[in-house]
Design an enzyme around this catalytic site. Structure first.
Site, PDB file in Angstrom:
ATOM      1  N   ASP A   1      -3.340  -5.779   2.188  1.00 35.79           N
ATOM      2  CA  ASP A   1      -4.422  -6.563   2.420  1.00 35.79           C
ATOM      3  C   ASP A   1      -5.057  -7.776   1.207  1.00 35.79           C
ATOM      4  OD1 ASP A   1      -5.566  -4.585   1.069  1.00 35.79           O
ATOM      5  OD2 ASP A   1      -7.523  -3.914   1.968  1.00 35.79           O
ATOM      6  N   SER A   2      -4.066  -7.527   0.007  1.00 37.73           N
ATOM      7  CA  SER A   2      -4.532  -8.287  -0.863  1.00 37.73           C
ATOM      8  C   SER A   2      -4.469 -10.089   0.311  1.00 37.73           C
ATOM      9  CB  SER A   2      -3.682  -8.280  -1.797  1.00 37.73           C
ATOM     10  OG  SER A   2      -2.233  -8.220  -1.034  1.00 37.73           O
TER      11      SER A   2
ATOM     12  N   ASP B   1      -0.584  -2.098   5.550  1.00 39.61           N
ATOM     13  CA  ASP B   1      -1.539  -2.101   5.059  1.00 39.61           C
ATOM     14  C   ASP B   1      -2.830  -1.467   6.258  1.00 39.61           C
ATOM     15  OD1 ASP B   1      -2.828  -1.226   2.608  1.00 39.61           O
ATOM     16  OD2 ASP B   1      -3.434  -3.166   1.504  1.00 39.61           O
TER      17      ASP B   1
ATOM     18  N   GLU C   1      -3.521   3.660  -8.516  1.00 40.25           N
ATOM     19  CA  GLU C   1      -3.901   2.028  -8.055  1.00 40.25           C
ATOM     20  C   GLU C   1      -4.110   2.317 -10.184  1.00 40.25           C
ATOM     21  OE1 GLU C   1      -4.336  -0.792  -5.965  1.00 40.25           O
ATOM     22  OE2 GLU C   1      -5.417  -2.010  -7.443  1.00 40.25           O
TER      23      GLU C   1
HETATM   24  O1  KIV Z   1      -2.789  -5.333  -1.058  1.00 34.92           O
HETATM   25  C1  KIV Z   1      -1.730  -4.347  -2.043  1.00 34.92           C
HETATM   26  O2  KIV Z   1      -1.646  -5.656  -1.775  1.00 34.92           O
HETATM   27  C2  KIV Z   1      -1.868  -3.545  -2.411  1.00 34.92           C
HETATM   28  C3  KIV Z   1      -0.992  -3.286  -2.919  1.00 34.92           C
HETATM   29  C4  KIV Z   1      -1.057  -3.944  -4.565  1.00 34.92           C
HETATM   30  C5  KIV Z   1      -0.857  -2.025  -3.359  1.00 34.92           C
HETATM   31  O3  KIV Z   1      -2.814  -2.446  -1.759  1.00 34.92           O
END
Ligand code: KIV
Length: 270
Positions: free
Chosen positions: A44-45, A83, A181
């Protein structure tokens, strides 16, 4: 190469390090899959690095789903993990299975969920419905506002003990791997030793069973925030800028397109 499965990832523990990268579209998915990345995460980044939002909590499920579909179309071998966005389980825990099933129907092999107050309830529900779950503890961006902001977690013994308890609890519920994390590498080592499923570090040090990075960090495409652990392997932003400038110069000087890049027809058009 055969398709990597959830059980392969579990078996990699203590045998081979696991590689995981985020991905948000078809073109990069094809490249990462060909490169032999074990796990491709539609993180979700996406909200930050692709859509330019300030918080991952803002992303809608439909936005995540569109990108999950694009990534799944490009992957043949890697394990695809989607995610779960904030709206799909933290805001709506009772509906988490419906949302997760949409990801699976779109081609994901598993979902990832960030720890929150009802994390165990949601994990239990998903696993009961045969949806493989990757956990995520430590600095969980969706609830960073409850953790004192984007700060390293587990630095004192109380907070470290809490994270160890979360890891054990999620393992007992049946998750197949766990993202850690932004925690000290010593705590990353302890958790990795204490649980039988693989741990994947996102700023949790070298003792974890695998490592994950946000693709746009690794490629030097997102420079707004640069976490200390995010090693930059290429400067694509500079390369893209140069290509765009070269294109502009060619167009303005009449060097593009050439006759070879143009179509012609026999009768002269007047
Ligand atoms: O959303 C994301 O990119 C993440 C990773 C950094 C683990 O959850």
């Amino acid at each position: 190469m055969p398709k990597i499965t959830v059980s392969d990832i579990i078996k990699y523990k203590n045998k081979q390090k696991i590689t995981m990268l985020t991905c948000y579209d078809y073109a990069f998915a094809c490249v990462l899959d060909e490169a032999g990345i074990d796990i491709i995460l539609i993180g979700d980044s996406l909200a930050n690095v692709v859509l330019g939002m300030a918080e991952t909590r803002k992303i809608q499920f439909s936005e995540m789903l569109n990108h999950a579909k694009a990534v799944a179309r490009g992957v043949k071998n890697s394990l695809v993990v989607a995610d779960m966005p904030y709206v799909a389980f933290q805001k709506n825990p009772a509906k988490c299975v419906d949302f997760a099933k949409k990801f699976i129907d779109a081609g994901a092999d598993a979902v990832k969920i960030e720890w929150f107050a009802q994390g165990e309830y949601v994990t239990k529900k998903l696993i009961k419905n045969k949806i493989p779950v990757m956990g995520h503890i430590g600095l969980t961006p969706q609830t960073a506002h409850l953790l004192g902001g984007f700060k390293v977690q587990g630095k004192n013994s109380e907070s470290a003990a809490r994270l160890i308890a979360q890891a054990k609890s999620l393992e007992d519920l049946g998750i197949f791997s766990l993202v850690l994390e932004c925690i000290p590498l010593e705590l990353g080592r302890v958790i990795t030793k204490k649980i039988k499923i693989p741990t994947i570090s996102c700023g949790a040090g070298k003792y974890c069973d695998g490592q994950v990075l946000v693709l746009y960090d690794l490629l030097g495409l997102y420079k707004k925030i640069r976490p200390r652990f995010a090693r930059v392997y290429a400067d694509l932003a500079a390369q893209v800028k140069k290509a765009a400038q070269d294109f502009s110069a060619d167009v303005r000087m009449g060097n593009y397109p050439s006759p070879e890049e143009s179509f012609s027809c026999k009768p002269k058009v007047k």
